[in-house]
Design an enzyme around this catalytic site. Sequence first.
Site, short mmCIF file in Angstrom:
data_model
loop_
_atom_site.label_atom_id
_atom_site.label_comp_id
_atom_site.label_asym_id
_atom_site.label_seq_id
_atom_site.Cartn_x
_atom_site.Cartn_y
_atom_site.Cartn_z
N TYR A 17 25.00 44.53 35.83
CA TYR A 17 25.94 43.81 34.98
C TYR A 17 25.31 43.75 33.60
O TYR A 17 24.29 43.09 33.41
CB TYR A 17 26.10 42.41 35.57
CG TYR A 17 27.17 41.55 34.93
CD1 TYR A 17 28.45 42.05 34.70
CD2 TYR A 17 26.92 40.22 34.60
CE1 TYR A 17 29.43 41.24 34.16
CE2 TYR A 17 27.90 39.41 34.07
CZ TYR A 17 29.15 39.93 33.85
OH TYR A 17 30.13 39.12 33.32
N HIS A 172 32.29 34.02 42.84
CA HIS A 172 32.13 32.85 41.96
C HIS A 172 32.36 31.55 42.71
O HIS A 172 31.93 30.50 42.25
CB HIS A 172 33.07 32.98 40.76
CG HIS A 172 32.99 34.34 40.13
ND1 HIS A 172 33.69 35.43 40.64
CD2 HIS A 172 32.27 34.81 39.09
CE1 HIS A 172 33.40 36.50 39.91
NE2 HIS A 172 32.54 36.16 38.98
N LYS A 533 31.44 19.49 28.01
CA LYS A 533 31.09 20.92 28.06
C LYS A 533 31.59 21.57 26.78
O LYS A 533 32.72 22.03 26.70
CB LYS A 533 31.76 21.58 29.28
CG LYS A 533 30.84 21.61 30.48
CD LYS A 533 31.16 22.76 31.43
CE LYS A 533 30.77 24.10 30.92
NZ LYS A 533 29.36 24.39 30.77
N ASP A 537 31.87 28.29 27.30
CA ASP A 537 31.30 28.48 28.62
C ASP A 537 32.08 27.67 29.66
O ASP A 537 32.24 26.47 29.53
CB ASP A 537 29.83 28.02 28.59
CG ASP A 537 29.23 27.89 29.97
OD1 ASP A 537 29.58 28.72 30.83
OD2 ASP A 537 28.43 26.97 30.18
C1 LIG Z 1 35.56 47.44 45.65
C2 LIG Z 1 35.23 48.62 44.80
C3 LIG Z 1 33.80 49.02 45.12
C4 LIG Z 1 36.15 49.78 45.09
O1 LIG Z 1 35.72 50.88 44.31
P1 LIG Z 1 36.24 52.36 44.44
O2 LIG Z 1 37.73 52.36 44.36
O3 LIG Z 1 35.52 53.15 43.44
O4 LIG Z 1 35.77 52.76 45.85
P2 LIG Z 1 36.58 53.30 47.09
O5 LIG Z 1 37.16 54.61 46.68
O6 LIG Z 1 37.47 52.31 47.65
O7 LIG Z 1 35.39 53.50 48.10
C5 LIG Z 1 34.34 54.41 47.92
C6 LIG Z 1 34.22 55.26 49.16
O8 LIG Z 1 34.04 54.43 50.31
C7 LIG Z 1 35.10 54.65 51.25
N1 LIG Z 1 35.46 53.33 51.80
C8 LIG Z 1 35.87 52.26 51.09
N2 LIG Z 1 36.06 51.21 51.90
C9 LIG Z 1 35.77 51.61 53.14
C10 LIG Z 1 35.75 50.98 54.40
N3 LIG Z 1 36.07 49.70 54.52
N4 LIG Z 1 35.38 51.70 55.47
C11 LIG Z 1 35.03 53.00 55.33
N5 LIG Z 1 35.02 53.64 54.16
C12 LIG Z 1 35.38 52.99 53.08
C13 LIG Z 1 36.21 55.25 50.44
O9 LIG Z 1 37.04 56.06 51.25
C14 LIG Z 1 35.45 56.07 49.44
O10 LIG Z 1 34.97 57.24 50.04
P3 LIG Z 1 35.14 58.67 49.35
O11 LIG Z 1 34.37 58.53 48.07
O12 LIG Z 1 34.51 59.57 50.34
O13 LIG Z 1 36.61 58.83 49.17
C15 LIG Z 1 35.41 48.29 43.32
O14 LIG Z 1 36.54 47.47 43.09
C16 LIG Z 1 34.20 47.69 42.71
O15 LIG Z 1 33.34 48.41 42.24
N6 LIG Z 1 34.06 46.34 42.70
C17 LIG Z 1 32.92 45.67 42.15
C18 LIG Z 1 33.08 45.43 40.70
C19 LIG Z 1 31.91 44.74 40.10
O16 LIG Z 1 30.78 45.21 40.22
N7 LIG Z 1 32.13 43.65 39.41
C20 LIG Z 1 31.09 42.95 38.74
C21 LIG Z 1 31.51 41.58 38.45
S1 LIG Z 1 30.20 40.78 37.67
C22 LIG Z 1 30.48 39.16 37.68
O17 LIG Z 1 31.54 38.66 37.99
C23 LIG Z 1 29.25 38.44 37.24
C24 LIG Z 1 29.25 36.99 37.21
C25 LIG Z 1 30.05 36.32 36.11
O18 LIG Z 1 30.26 36.86 35.03
O19 LIG Z 1 30.44 35.18 36.37
#
Ligand SMILES: CC(C)(COP(=O)(O)OP(=O)(O)OC[C@H]1O[C@@H](n2cnc3c(N)ncnc32)[C@H](O)[C@@H]1OP(=O)(O)O)[C@@H](O)C(=O)NCCC(=O)NCCSC(=O)CCC(=O)O
Length: 657
Positions: A17, A172, A533, A537
């Site tokens: 992040y 969160h 606050k 934030d």
């Molecule tokens: C949930 C995902 C990961 C989904 O991403 P994608 O669409 O790129 O992936 P996907 O294609 O669905 O999945 C990747 C591969 O895994 C397979 N696959 C997915 N789910 C599966 C399951 N349940 N079982 C088997 N296989 C599975 C898919 O077919 C694919 O394979 P193939 O490749 O073979 O097809 C995404 O939304 C994501 O990245 N979320 C996280 C975001 C994040 O990091 N946010 C940070 C927030 S930071 C925050 O909030 C900080 C704190 C704050 O600020 O308060």
Amino acid sequence: MTDKTPAREKPWLFRTYSGHSSAAESNKLFRANLGKGQTGLSVAFDLPTQTGYDSDHVLARGEVGKVGVPICHIGDMMTLFQDIPLEKMNTSMTINAPAAWLLSLYIATAEKQGAARSSLNGTTQNDIIKEYLSRGTYIFGPQHSLRLTSDVIAFTYREVPKWNPMNVCSYHLQEAGATPEQELAFALATAIAVLDTVRPVVPPEDFSVVVSRISFFVNAGIRFVTELCKMRSFTYLWDEICRTRYGITDEKARRFRYGVQVNSLGLTEPQPENNVYRILLEMLAVVLSKDARARAVQLPAWNEALGLPREWDQQWSLRLQQIVAYETDLLEFGDIFNGSTEIQRKVDELMADARDELKRIDDMGGAVSAVESSYMKQKLVEANARRIGAIESGEQIVVGVNKWTETEPSPLTGGDGSILTVDHKVEAEQIERLKAFKATRDQGAVEAALAGLRAAASEGRNVMEPSITAAHAGVTTGEWAQTLREVFGEYRAPTGVSRASANTKGEKIVDVRAKVETVSAKLGRRVKMLVGKPGLDGHSNGAEQIAVRARDAGMEVVYEGIRLTPAQIVNAALEEGVHVVGLSILSGSHIPLVTEVLERMKAAGIGDIPVVAGGIIPPEDEKLLLAAGCARIYTPKDYDITTIMGDIVDLVGARAA
Ligand SMILES: CC(C)(COP(=O)(O)OP(=O)(O)OC[C@H]1O[C@@H](n2cnc3c(N)ncnc32)[C@H](O)[C@@H]1OP(=O)(O)O)[C@@H](O)C(=O)NCCC(=O)NCCSC(=O)CCC(=O)O
């Protein structure tokens, strides 16, 4: 390695992040991280961007470039992704209230790079329910917000089919103190509220695809066996909801797809090196079971309780993921928990509790009603109060905090530069760039684009195409959000504090209650505390727990929620006739905000009322704030809230004397 080495699964996406200071600085950081083996990007935006303000807005003062990158317009977005081909990237953007806008800027940037919309991969967080409950970067009320979310979903499944239009977040909620059962139930209730909103606006034959694009963002805490079971429970419950509530027959469309950041709440300021162990254990919870494995992981840095992590700190976290994925044999196995009766017992228990809670929320009218009635918020405040109470009493051991606190001096935290500090100059420089950008725009095109956006918003048409047009025309983040503020109005979420009971036990609170009575008698009325606050934030856990405990200690408490200006806080202190002011700031903007409150209090003739401040405040800043007139500073190491209460009553008592 022998010929018998089994085939390995593809690992999850590795991210950190990141983002701070400016688009150019953040671009450098992104490219360095990708060079180190990161496989996706996770953009942190600064608070003005997250709440729909340009860098030159009065509320943005002190916050520009602090907790993330400031993005005011397409020029900033193009700089952010300079030399990063978006058609090849998988980008997560932690953006919620203005998600439709930042996605529009992203699409417009990709189009400028020559990439097709349909090639884009990534995620907009876009979960507003948890913003009311935990993160606090909401702008509009629940109905208008859900309508915007639904617009993004209805647009992306056709135009950007690989995009994840929202991550339903339980992450969160855990940071706000949620139990695993609450995480399950509240997040699933949120997903249901979103799908119920979007179902009527898409053709029935498309609904299965829409459901398949809903993905999640989950937390993992230190009780890692329970957390592992929680992930398995999520997988089963989501499948069940998709089948029974929505009639989805395609098994693939019912898959629980989730990303993770492991717990930050439990990272400790004392002996921060121990956090590395915590982070590794927490990560195991989300990668060990193949059938419920995270698809994307980002890990906090070991020193997050001290301040912003440096590049080296982030690299250390990335290396942890790479070691688990590439050095261990984890990815050579199928699910290693299938058939375990003990794991299944815990999964069944969690699912039963979550189903009960889901039913309660459904009976209330769903997640939106449970937010508006403050039910969910109150439950979280209470759960967090129980968690903190258990740490204070020693019932829950936190190594280095309430046990084994003796330590050798750490070679890692000595001296300046052990955390990242954002240069104060970045704000002025960003404002200059904004001015220069605006001067080059075609004003007619900007006005026409804003009129198009306003019309779509007020006539109930999808805002995505008009927003992309606005992005290309050079509209700014503040202009986009202001247009929608005028159509939808703004919202203040319930604080959940007035109804939450803390019910603190032990002798210490009894002593503090007696002290409050004595001081109140001396004052001739009850000791009254204002909990404020200031700034943008929205992480309100600290403020809420102080407010709840102060009331439990017998004080009268004024807490009006997040995002108040210093002027509003000083006004409230005057009008309410309080005896002490407590300020909570976690965004790193404590110096300008606390000093402004102190100055305004002096000017209003109430400069003698003690002011205490809490937050992630480095020692050098603590000295500055004490010198500026702050009576006490509390940081995460001061985990014993009852002791803090005792301190505060003493301050009021001393003034009364
Ligand atoms: C949930 C995902 C990961 C989904 O991403 P994608 O669409 O790129 O992936 P996907 O294609 O669905 O999945 C990747 C591969 O895994 C397979 N696959 C997915 N789910 C599966 C399951 N349940 N079982 C088997 N296989 C599975 C898919 O077919 C694919 O394979 P193939 O490749 O073979 O097809 C995404 O939304 C994501 O990245 N979320 C996280 C975001 C994040 O990091 N946010 C940070 C927030 S930071 C925050 O909030 C900080 C704190 C704050 O600020 O308060």
